[in-house]
Structure formats: C-alpha cells, structure tokens
Write an enzyme that holds these catalytic residues in place. Structure first.
Site: not given
Ligand code: IMP
Length: 434
Positions: A13, A16, A40-41, A222
C-alpha cells in the site's frame, strides 16, 4: 530501453499504483509477477478512480500491453469481473492483456480452506485478505495445484479437482458439504472458455518482445515485509513480493533487468496482523489514518499507521538492490507538529540496524527515534522540489541518508500531477526522462 522493477519497500500500500501509472508511458509492456487479487491498486486519472486487483494498471493506457505472469495466482471469476468492469469503463483488454498458461488458479475451495485456517489460528491469525491466496500457493508448492492451462484439458481438470476437493474435505470437515466438484468443474470450464483469448506462454511472450527491443515495467504487489522469504514470517503473504520474484514470476532472467525502484510512504502502514515496531496507538496514528485515508483498497480495513522506519526501508534496499526510492504521501504529514523517524531497534540493550528473522525478537524491539519538527504547511500539489518547505526538504534528505538511496520522486497527492521529480540527475532519470 530500460527494463525496471517497481516494488513496495514496506508492508504494501505504498502507492505503487500511481507511480506505475506515471512510469507506464516509458515502457511497452507492464507485467505483474506475483500475488493475486489480494492487491488493490488505485489509480486516479482525470478525477476518475480505477481500482485494479489483477490486471496491471498499464491497461488504462491504450497503447500498452499488460501481462499476468506465471508467478501470480488467478481467481478466474475475479479476473473475468475485472475485465468486464474495465470494458464498462471503456477499456478493452482484447489483444492487450496476456495471461500466463502456467499461473495457478484460485478456486472456490481455497477461500473456504483459508477461512477455516484463520479461524483455527484464533488470536494468532494472519489477518489475510481472505481471497484464497495462501491456500492456492500451498497447492502450487504441494504440487497438486491447477493451472490456467488445465482449464483447457477437461480430463485433467476433472480428476485433479476430484482429488483436491477430497483432500480439502478431509482437512476441513466443516466445509465438506458445501463443496460440489461438478459445480466447480462446470464453472471452471466456462471461465476457461471466456478467458481463453488472453492466455499465452508468458515467458515466451516476454523474451520474444525483449529480443525485439521492447521494454518492460515489472509491477510488484504487496511489499518487501510481506514477502514469504524476507518478510515478517509467518505474518506475510504467500508470494515473492521482492524484486527477485519478477524473474521467477515471468520467466525473464535477471541479466535482462536494468534497475529496481522502491516505493515507500513518508510514514508506515500495515494491514493484517504481525509485528510493526513503529506503530502508533494514539491520536497521531488516528490523525495519519484520516489524513492519508488509510483504508484497504481490497478489503476496506483500517490500516495500522506509524512512523517511517529506516531499518525496514534499509533492509528493503538490500534485499531488492534498490537503485532509487520514491516517497509517497508526504502531504499527509503536513499537519503534524513533530515527526519521528526510526533509526534503529533497541533489543535487550543491543542496537539492531537490521530486521531480525525471529518475529518474537522483532516484537520486543523498541524503536530508537530521531525527532524532527513538522513543517506545518500545505505541500499537496507542489510540483517543484524547491517549493517544498525547507523542513520538509530536510526530512527527505534525512530519509535518503538513513536508507542510503537517492530519492528520485516525491508524491504529494493521488493525482498524476501531484508529483515532484526530486532530481533530474538521478539513476532513475538515466532510464526514464520524467
Ligand atoms: P494474503 O495475501 O491475503 O494471504 O494476506 C497475508 C497478509 O498480507 C495480510 O497481512 C494481508 O493484510 C497482507 N496483504 C495482502 N495483500 C496486501 C496488499 O495489497 N497490501 C497490503 N497488505 C496486503
């Protein structure tokens, strides 16, 4: 023509989406290489907001080709919905979106397994986005996953689905009843037919285009601290969110890549559970959240907020071999009387300058702060570095020194125009002329 990787150097977040959008004009192809629709961009163009989860934001530029690499996990329903929504917004993905036939699929049972797993963990839950990402990567590594190419092979699809569903039912008995193999199979076949026009061998596509002199922007999702190898394990996502993932996730070798640009907020945020040394549990944290509108693009969850952590971004510089750093959301700090920067972690009398592997150690680390005065002036929409308040320029200089990386761009708001090119003489400017 340069080939660059953009990565998040904190916990995701970092903004990017906007920077990728800004860079896109300088590249022919924009490729995602890991993760799935957990990302989510948000991109704002001419006041219109686009939220993209799977499709690279390059799709908003009519002359660019976009790639969904083999390192990603794809929920075909989510992808179809995204393509349709883009079409409704006047953007056609046909002949511009290329999906890897080797990418793994997220199917309905992955989300159910994930929910069961998170419930079982209780207080130790990861706080995932509940999109089925982790279980799909588990199946990939367990060598039982289904890939995009399997959507076009009904026999394999059916038998592997039967095996997988049996396994999930045994693992999580509470979901056994809700899993209907035939329904999952029919839906997958139908989605396969609908997406078939976009499917290619991505490694072949990328390398042929590179041979022809085309340039690629690799768009990480991420962030470094959520990387499965280098992040705050186990509170991480299941993919390689660092620069190295760009190679394995698209089938392009490292010698074809020219540089890596890290994106970092002027402070830090994190969603989900897990250690976050500079987290603020007070009014300042709430103020940053409100000023920065820090709510998840995918899940709407409030983000945890804290001070800039130079230990984290320095670690990120090393892990990703960062050439250049972009600082986003500087304007969010405009209202603060004073600002802190974490320069090290105090752990049982020792001063740590890097992120420890053991999260129990990280949880006990106390940040050592450098406190600076706030500039208390509006910086949003400033476009020239020299128009920034002196104190804000000093703050950026300190960040740059602490993480030993040039700051090439500063973002002062969500729109394309709310951007400062900090230096025309940066490593970044040797690749792209902004
Ligand atoms: P998962 O990717 O859904 O398995 O989540 C694993 C961890 O990564 C959790 O703490 C989510 O909140 C975090 N996470 C996954 N995608 C994002 C993102 O796009 N931005 C920020 N945190 C993310």
């Amino acid at each position: 023509m340069a080939n660059l990787i953009i990565i998040g150097s904190q916990w995701g977040d970092e903004g990017k989406g906007k920077i990728v959008d800004l860079f896109t004009a300088h590249f022919d192809i924009i490729a995602r290489y890991q993760g799935g629709h957990n990302a989510g961009h948000t991109v704002i163009i001419n006041g219109r907001k686009y939220i993209l989860h799977l499709v690279p934001s390059g799709i908003l530029h009519p002359d660019k080709l976009c790639v969904i690499g083999n390192g990603m996990v794809i929920d075909p329903s989510a992808l179809k919905t995204e393509i349709e929504e883009l079409r409704e917004g006047g953007i056609d993905c046909k002949d511009r979106l290329f999906i890897s036939n080797r990418a793994h699929l997220i199917l309905d049972y992955h989300r159910l397994v994930e929910k069961g797993d998170e419930d079982r963990r209780g207080d130790a839950r990861i706080g995932t986005t509940n999109r089925g990402i982790g279980p799909a990567y588990e199946d990939k590594m367990g060598r039982r996953g289904l890939r995009v190419c399997d959507l076009f092979n009904p026999e394999t699809l059916k038998s592997r689905l039967q095996d997988n569903v049996r396994l999930k039912q045994a693992l999580v008995p509470s979901i056994a009843e809700s899993l209907d193999v035939d329904a999952i199979y029919d839906k997958a076949l139908k989605l396969g037919r609908e997406l078939s026009g976009y499917v290619v061998d991505v490694a072949d596509f990328m390398n042929r285009n590179l041979d022809e002199g085309k340039s690629v922007l690799f768009e990480g999702a991420q962030g470094t601290m959520l990387d499965v190898d280098h992040g705050t394990y186990p509170f991480v996502t299941a993919s390689c969110a660092t620069a190295g993932g760009a190679c394995t996730g698209t089938g392009v070798g490292p010698t074809r890549i020219d540089g890596v640009v890290g994106i970092s907020k002027a402070y830090t945020t994190r969603v989900g559970e897990g250690p976050f040394p500079t987290e603020l549990h007070d009014e300042t944290g709430n103020l940053i959240r409100e000023q920065g509108q820090e709510y998840g693009a995918s899940t709407g969850r409030p983000r945890r907020c804290g001070w800039f952590d130079a230990v984290v971004v320095n670690y990120s510089r090393r892990i990703n071999s960062l050439d250049s750093l972009v600082i986003t959301k500087l304007d969010v700090l405009d209202v603060l009387d004073e600002i802190k920067i974490c320069t090290g972690y105090r752990y049982k009398g020792d001063l740590l300058k890097t992120v420890p592997a053991d999260i129990q150690v990280l949880e006990q680390c106390r940040p050592e702060y450098l406190t600076v005065k706030g500039w208390k002036q509006k910086t949003d929409a400033i476009q020239d570095f020299n128009d920034l308040p002196v104190i804000a320029r000093d703050y950026l200089k300190r960040l740059s020194d602490l993480v030993d990386t040039e700051i090439s761009i500063i973002s002062t708001g969500p729109d394309r125009v709310q951007t400062i090119v900090a230096s025309r003489d940066s490593r970044l400017s040797s690749w792209i002329k902004l």
